[in-house]
Design a protein around this motif. Structure first.
Motif, PDB file in Angstrom:
ATOM      1  N   LEU A 102       0.829  -1.211   0.000  1.00 26.26           N
ATOM      2  CA  LEU A 102       0.000   0.000   0.000  1.00 26.26           C
ATOM      3  C   LEU A 102       0.858   1.253   0.000  1.00 26.26           C
ATOM      4  O   LEU A 102       0.579   2.223  -0.713  1.00 26.26           O
ATOM      5  N   SER A 103       1.914   1.238   0.799  1.00 26.38           N
ATOM      6  CA  SER A 103       2.807   2.399   0.878  1.00 26.38           C
ATOM      7  C   SER A 103       3.455   2.678  -0.478  1.00 26.38           C
ATOM      8  O   SER A 103       3.542   3.833  -0.912  1.00 26.38           O
ATOM      9  N   CYS A 112      -5.853   1.583  -4.299  1.00 23.59           N
ATOM     10  CA  CYS A 112      -5.881   0.134  -4.043  1.00 23.59           C
ATOM     11  C   CYS A 112      -7.213  -0.369  -3.502  1.00 23.59           C
ATOM     12  O   CYS A 112      -7.997   0.377  -2.910  1.00 23.59           O
ATOM     13  N   ARG A 113      -7.386  -1.650  -3.703  1.00 28.20           N
ATOM     14  CA  ARG A 113      -8.539  -2.397  -3.194  1.00 28.20           C
ATOM     15  C   ARG A 113      -7.980  -3.666  -2.562  1.00 28.20           C
ATOM     16  O   ARG A 113      -7.268  -4.430  -3.209  1.00 28.20           O
ATOM     17  N   ILE A 114      -8.289  -3.887  -1.311  1.00 25.28           N
ATOM     18  CA  ILE A 114      -7.759  -5.020  -0.566  1.00 25.28           C
ATOM     19  C   ILE A 114      -8.849  -6.085  -0.445  1.00 25.28           C
ATOM     20  O   ILE A 114      -9.972  -5.784  -0.029  1.00 25.28           O
ATOM     21  N   GLU A 115      -8.521  -7.324  -0.802  1.00 21.98           N
ATOM     22  CA  GLU A 115      -9.482  -8.417  -0.718  1.00 21.98           C
ATOM     23  C   GLU A 115      -9.022  -9.387   0.362  1.00 21.98           C
ATOM     24  O   GLU A 115      -8.046 -10.115   0.192  1.00 21.98           O
ATOM     25  N   THR A 122     -11.497  -0.530   0.221  1.00 18.45           N
ATOM     26  CA  THR A 122     -10.945   0.240  -0.883  1.00 18.45           C
ATOM     27  C   THR A 122     -10.609   1.672  -0.503  1.00 18.45           C
ATOM     28  O   THR A 122     -11.246   2.271   0.379  1.00 18.45           O
ATOM     29  N   ASP A 123      -9.608   2.218  -1.178  1.00 21.11           N
ATOM     30  CA  ASP A 123      -9.321   3.641  -1.055  1.00 21.11           C
ATOM     31  C   ASP A 123     -10.505   4.431  -1.605  1.00 21.11           C
ATOM     32  O   ASP A 123     -11.056   4.076  -2.662  1.00 21.11           O
ATOM     33  N   TYR A 158     -11.347   1.835   3.410  1.00 22.80           N
ATOM     34  CA  TYR A 158     -10.109   1.300   3.962  1.00 22.80           C
ATOM     35  C   TYR A 158     -10.037   1.451   5.482  1.00 22.80           C
ATOM     36  O   TYR A 158      -9.474   0.588   6.165  1.00 22.80           O
ATOM     37  N   MET A 159     -10.615   2.506   6.034  1.00 19.77           N
ATOM     38  CA  MET A 159     -10.535   2.740   7.478  1.00 19.77           C
ATOM     39  C   MET A 159     -11.163   1.606   8.286  1.00 19.77           C
ATOM     40  O   MET A 159     -10.871   1.434   9.467  1.00 19.77           O
TER      41      MET A 159
END
Length: 288
Positions: A102-103, A112-115, A122-123, A158-159
């Motif tokens: 992510l960084s 980005c999208r995290i699964e 998602t952002d 994302y939070m």
């Protein structure tokens, strides 16, 4: 219209058959058609084993798809594999690695999208970009993400991400140069899959998959479980995250709506998903 290559035998014996979901079993977040559901049920009744092979994580596969009945699945683009209800492989990326990725992406202005096992996070900038992006018709992954937003699918900010690790990171960017810049930091550990784009593309999307893990490797794990050879496999797909699976399969089938890169390497090109290509191709191969 369909096309056979490489002298593929149209009459196949019992096989292990792998199906991508988006752009293959279903079109643009639609429900499986009557003929698609019938094809899966009839080929299983004939003695074939059938498996989902998808980039989706297990949390978003959908009950309408699972209800058809499958013998197992390759999910998260190979990060999770199961057969007959038994987990064969479960490779979650560590949270430390997720945060590093992510960084790197964020430093280049890539969203980005995290699964993860819990869901999708998602952002907020990614959602805004998806809402305005013009898509190539062969880019089923981008179309699906846009349709998810329109349909109000539970994609969380994302939070709310619980930071317990994830299977996959998808990305969107306004330039390929930004994506390329991240490879200096991540390219030694991840394969980059960039989905089709045209000259007027305003949003470039794709995903990173840990090296050594892909749909092709997931298919091999299922073959090992059944004591089967790869020559006994058939794979249907439409997008670039299906590439490794089609290269590994005994018989590779690209949908009529697939990207050109996939059609070039496939043994067979069948009708598109909206023309029930899965049904008609299995019928032609005497697998129903």
């Amino acid at each position: 219209m369909y096309e056979y290559k490489n002298g593929v035998d149209k009459n196949m014996s019992a096989r292990l058959i792998f199906f991508d979901i988006d752009g293959t079993l279903v079109a643009e977040l639609s429900k499986p058609s009557v003929l698609t559901r019938e094809a899966i049920k009839r080929t299983r009744a004939k003695g074939n084993k059938v498996f989902l092979s998808t980039g989706r994580n297990t949390a978003i596969i959908g009950d309408d798809i699972l209800a058809i009945g499958f013998d197992g699945m390759v999910a998260s683009a190979g990060g999770y594999v199961e057969a007959e209800g038994k987990v064969l492989f479960d490779n979650l990326l560590s949270e430390e690695l997720i945060q590093e990725c992510l960084s790197v992406f964020h430093a280049q202005g890539v969203y980005c999208r995290i699964e993860s096992p819990e869901g999708i996070y998602t952002d907020p900038q990614m959602e805004q970009l998806l809402k305005t992006a013009k898509t190539d018709k062969a880019n089923s992954e981008l179309i699906r993400m846009q349709k998810e937003i329109e349909a109000g699918i539970d994609i969380r900010p994302y939070m709310e991400y619980p930071r317990n690790g994830a299977y996959k990171i998808c990305f969107t960017a306004t330039s390929l140069k930004a994506v390329e810049a991240t490879k200096y930091f991540l390219g030694d550990r991840f394969e980059y899959v960039v989905h089709p784009y045209g000259d007027a593309t305003s949003c470039f999307n794709g995903e990173i998959i840990r090296k050594g893990i892909d749909k092709g490797k997931g298919m091999e794990r299922i073959c090992q479980y059944y004591g089967a050879d790869r020559k006994d496999t058939i794979a249907f797909g439409d997008s670039m995250n299906d590439y490794a699976m089609l290269v590994s399969a005994g018989v590779s089938i690209a949908m009529g709506n697939a990207c050109e890169e996939l059609k070039r390497i496939a043994d067979i090109v069948c009708e598109g998903v909206k023309e029930d290509g899965v049904y008609y191709q299995l019928e032609r191969m005497n697998l129903l």
